[in-house]
Design an enzyme around this catalytic site. Structure first.
Site, PDB file in Angstrom:
ATOM      1  N   ARG A 172      11.623 112.277  54.586  1.00  0.00           N
ATOM      2  CA  ARG A 172      10.809 111.599  53.552  1.00  0.00           C
ATOM      3  C   ARG A 172      11.658 110.613  52.759  1.00  0.00           C
ATOM      4  NH1 ARG A 172       8.643 113.686  56.711  1.00  0.00           N
ATOM      5  NH2 ARG A 172       7.079 115.327  56.666  1.00  0.00           N
ATOM      6  N   SER A 222       1.187 117.163  50.701  1.00  0.00           N
ATOM      7  CA  SER A 222       2.181 118.081  50.121  1.00  0.00           C
ATOM      8  C   SER A 222       2.706 117.488  48.818  1.00  0.00           C
ATOM      9  CB  SER A 222       3.367 118.262  51.076  1.00  0.00           C
ATOM     10  OG  SER A 222       2.915 118.806  52.278  1.00  0.00           O
ATOM     11  N   GLU A 292       7.206 115.062  46.360  1.00  0.00           N
ATOM     12  CA  GLU A 292       7.141 114.128  47.494  1.00  0.00           C
ATOM     13  C   GLU A 292       6.203 112.977  47.118  1.00  0.00           C
ATOM     14  OE1 GLU A 292       6.525 115.839  51.389  1.00  0.00           O
ATOM     15  OE2 GLU A 292       5.323 114.126  52.022  1.00  0.00           O
TER      16      GLU A 292
HETATM   17  C1  FAD Z   1      -4.479 115.458  53.304  1.00  0.00           C
HETATM   18  C2  FAD Z   1      -3.126 114.808  53.450  1.00  0.00           C
HETATM   19  C3  FAD Z   1      -2.270 115.216  54.451  1.00  0.00           C
HETATM   20  C4  FAD Z   1      -1.013 114.616  54.586  1.00  0.00           C
HETATM   21  N1  FAD Z   1      -0.195 115.031  55.587  1.00  0.00           N
HETATM   22  C5  FAD Z   1       1.018 114.450  55.735  1.00  0.00           C
HETATM   23  C6  FAD Z   1       1.889 114.861  56.784  1.00  0.00           C
HETATM   24  O1  FAD Z   1       1.569 115.706  57.603  1.00  0.00           O
HETATM   25  N2  FAD Z   1       3.107 114.259  56.861  1.00  0.00           N
HETATM   26  C7  FAD Z   1       3.507 113.286  55.983  1.00  0.00           C
HETATM   27  O2  FAD Z   1       4.629 112.775  56.115  1.00  0.00           O
HETATM   28  N3  FAD Z   1       2.708 112.884  54.981  1.00  0.00           N
HETATM   29  C8  FAD Z   1       1.473 113.437  54.830  1.00  0.00           C
HETATM   30  N4  FAD Z   1       0.652 113.022  53.820  1.00  0.00           N
HETATM   31  C9  FAD Z   1       1.128 112.024  52.852  1.00  0.00           C
HETATM   32  C10 FAD Z   1       0.813 110.553  53.223  1.00  0.00           C
HETATM   33  O3  FAD Z   1      -0.341 110.456  54.027  1.00  0.00           O
HETATM   34  C11 FAD Z   1       1.989 109.881  53.918  1.00  0.00           C
HETATM   35  O4  FAD Z   1       3.137 109.865  53.089  1.00  0.00           O
HETATM   36  C12 FAD Z   1       1.666 108.441  54.335  1.00  0.00           C
HETATM   37  O5  FAD Z   1       2.707 107.973  55.158  1.00  0.00           O
HETATM   38  C13 FAD Z   1       1.503 107.504  53.154  1.00  0.00           C
HETATM   39  O6  FAD Z   1       0.952 106.270  53.639  1.00  0.00           O
HETATM   40  P1  FAD Z   1       0.059 105.352  52.698  1.00  0.00           P
HETATM   41  O7  FAD Z   1      -0.278 104.120  53.459  1.00  0.00           O
HETATM   42  O8  FAD Z   1      -1.087 106.116  52.153  1.00  0.00           O
HETATM   43  O9  FAD Z   1       1.099 105.012  51.551  1.00  0.00           O
HETATM   44  P2  FAD Z   1       0.814 104.858  49.994  1.00  0.00           P
HETATM   45  O10 FAD Z   1       0.454 106.180  49.401  1.00  0.00           O
HETATM   46  O11 FAD Z   1      -0.117 103.724  49.757  1.00  0.00           O
HETATM   47  O12 FAD Z   1       2.274 104.464  49.495  1.00  0.00           O
HETATM   48  C14 FAD Z   1       3.341 105.400  49.546  1.00  0.00           C
HETATM   49  C15 FAD Z   1       4.627 104.667  49.169  1.00  0.00           C
HETATM   50  O13 FAD Z   1       4.905 103.711  50.180  1.00  0.00           O
HETATM   51  C16 FAD Z   1       5.012 102.397  49.636  1.00  0.00           C
HETATM   52  N5  FAD Z   1       4.417 101.482  50.632  1.00  0.00           N
HETATM   53  C17 FAD Z   1       3.215 101.630  51.259  1.00  0.00           C
HETATM   54  N6  FAD Z   1       3.029 100.641  52.147  1.00  0.00           N
HETATM   55  C18 FAD Z   1       4.125  99.839  52.072  1.00  0.00           C
HETATM   56  C19 FAD Z   1       4.522  98.639  52.743  1.00  0.00           C
HETATM   57  N7  FAD Z   1       3.771  98.058  53.686  1.00  0.00           N
HETATM   58  N8  FAD Z   1       5.723  98.078  52.390  1.00  0.00           N
HETATM   59  C20 FAD Z   1       6.504  98.647  51.436  1.00  0.00           C
HETATM   60  N9  FAD Z   1       6.186  99.783  50.783  1.00  0.00           N
HETATM   61  C21 FAD Z   1       5.010 100.377  51.098  1.00  0.00           C
HETATM   62  C22 FAD Z   1       4.252 102.438  48.320  1.00  0.00           C
HETATM   63  O14 FAD Z   1       4.751 101.503  47.386  1.00  0.00           O
HETATM   64  C23 FAD Z   1       4.498 103.875  47.870  1.00  0.00           C
HETATM   65  O15 FAD Z   1       5.719 103.984  47.159  1.00  0.00           O
HETATM   66  C24 FAD Z   1      -0.607 113.598  53.675  1.00  0.00           C
HETATM   67  C25 FAD Z   1      -1.497 113.178  52.668  1.00  0.00           C
HETATM   68  C26 FAD Z   1      -2.753 113.768  52.553  1.00  0.00           C
HETATM   69  C27 FAD Z   1      -3.693 113.275  51.482  1.00  0.00           C
END
Ligand code: FAD
Length: 299
Positions: A172, A222, A292
């Site tokens: 992470r 998480s 996280e």
């Molecule tokens: C039900 C559920 C289950 C999940 N299961 C998992 C799992 O199994 N494993 C896991 O690792 N995570 C899990 N997650 C967490 C999450 O889905 C991941 O961390 C995912 O990768 C975040 O992507 P996002 O596009 O939603 O990022 P966001 O939440 O929009 O952003 C997260 C961070 O990334 C940065 N960011 C986003 N896009 C960019 C970009 N293009 N350039 C630069 N910075 C950027 C943002 O500024 C922020 O700091 C889960 C979440 C939920 C709600």
């Protein structure tokens, strides 16, 4: 104060005073001064240029599935990289994809191409860009294992492509967390596989998620990272905190590793609950829990 007129002349895709609760899986968050749904890299560059030129802060977001946005919201511009930047091309065992594609949608395309190695990511509800930023992973896989290179905008405005070894991807963690980077796209290398086996592995992972995780309630996944030698959910459960709530925020009674919004939760409710969990787990087991979930916005 944002120069709204000038920003509107830079992009047609801007919304002012946008409720962030509409854009986060937690369904929490105050207003962002400006929210731009970008469609291509050039538009991102123009918006960033506007921000640096006018001393306006900006931040990047994907699907908002790993964020807790504060109740006061976000000052400046949110650059949303989503469906407008979700193109993908597959050539042999190589996958080229833009940052805004959802990992679930990408997984379907990869399945259609009979490629294996991306199954673990099919149920992670984020964009590829957010996944790279977090080095998202599940069921023993992580993006680090399959990425060859990432193309991004640097804090100084230059566009660069770096191979995976230079991105400091760990649990992470990524180089991008230093701030100021915008991930645009990436190249992944997978392996030829069998359609039915890939499909059944994805279905198995998704079934495990539905069985164990509180998917019917808003959350950001998480809440805490896995502390070395422990599981955060087990520690929280053993501390007797399952179902514990503050305001509308609750430790899930299905999986203690998730804080959920049981209805009407504020960011402050979640923050207070996070603090309570950290304090209780530290007192009972001497273990520090590190969030996280990314805490975003005006505190
Ligand atoms: C039900 C559920 C289950 C999940 N299961 C998992 C799992 O199994 N494993 C896991 O690792 N995570 C899990 N997650 C967490 C999450 O889905 C991941 O961390 C995912 O990768 C975040 O992507 P996002 O596009 O939603 O990022 P966001 O939440 O929009 O952003 C997260 C961070 O990334 C940065 N960011 C986003 N896009 C960019 C970009 N293009 N350039 C630069 N910075 C950027 C943002 O500024 C922020 O700091 C889960 C979440 C939920 C709600």
């Amino acid at each position: 104060m944002i120069d709204r007129e000038r920003l509107s002349s830079v992009t047609d895709n801007v919304l002012f005073d946008e409720e962030m609760s509409k854009h986060t899986t937690f369904r929490i968050g105050g207003k962002a001064d400006a929210f731009v749904n970008v469609e291509n890299a050039l538009e991102i560059e123009k918006v960033i240029h506007f921000c640096t030129d006018t001393d306006t802060p900006y931040m990047i977001m994907g699907n908002g599935s790993n964020m807790l946005v504060s109740d006061k919201g976000i000052r400046g511009v949110v650059i949303h990289i989503g469906s407008g930047m979700s193109k993908c091309r597959i050539e042999g065992d190589e996958v080229y994809a833009e940052a805004g594609i959802l990992m679930s949608a990408l997984a379907k395309k990869i399945l259609e191409a009979n490629l294996t190695g991306f199954e673990f990511a099919a149920g992670i509800p984020g964009t590829l860009g957010g996944g790279i930023y977090m080095n998202a992973g599940a069921y023993g896989g992580e993006l680090k294992d399959i990425i060859e290179s990432v193309t991004f905008i640097c804090p100084d405005g230059l566009i660069k492509t770096e191979t995976v070894d230079n991105l400091d991807l760990g649990y992470r963690h990524s180089m991008f967390m230093q701030g100021g980077y915008t991930i645009l796209s990436c190249k992944m290398k997978l392996k030829k596989g069998n359609y039915d086996e890939i499909k059944s592995l994805m279905a198995d992972f998704n079934a495990r998620r539905s069985e164990k995780q509180p998917l019917s309630q808003p959350s950001a996944g998480s809440t805490f990272k896995r502390p070395e030698g422990y599981f955060a959910g087990k520690l929280i459960q053993d501390a007797g905190l399952m179902g514990c709530s503050i305001g509308g925020a609750m430790v899930s009674d299905k999986h203690a590793g998730f804080v959920v919004n049981k209805g009407g939760a504020t960011a402050n409710d979640v923050l207070d609950l996070i603090e309570h969990i950290q304090k209780t787990v530290k007192e009972k087991f001497g273990v520090d829990l590190e969030p996280e979930v990314r805490l975003i916005g005006e505190q």
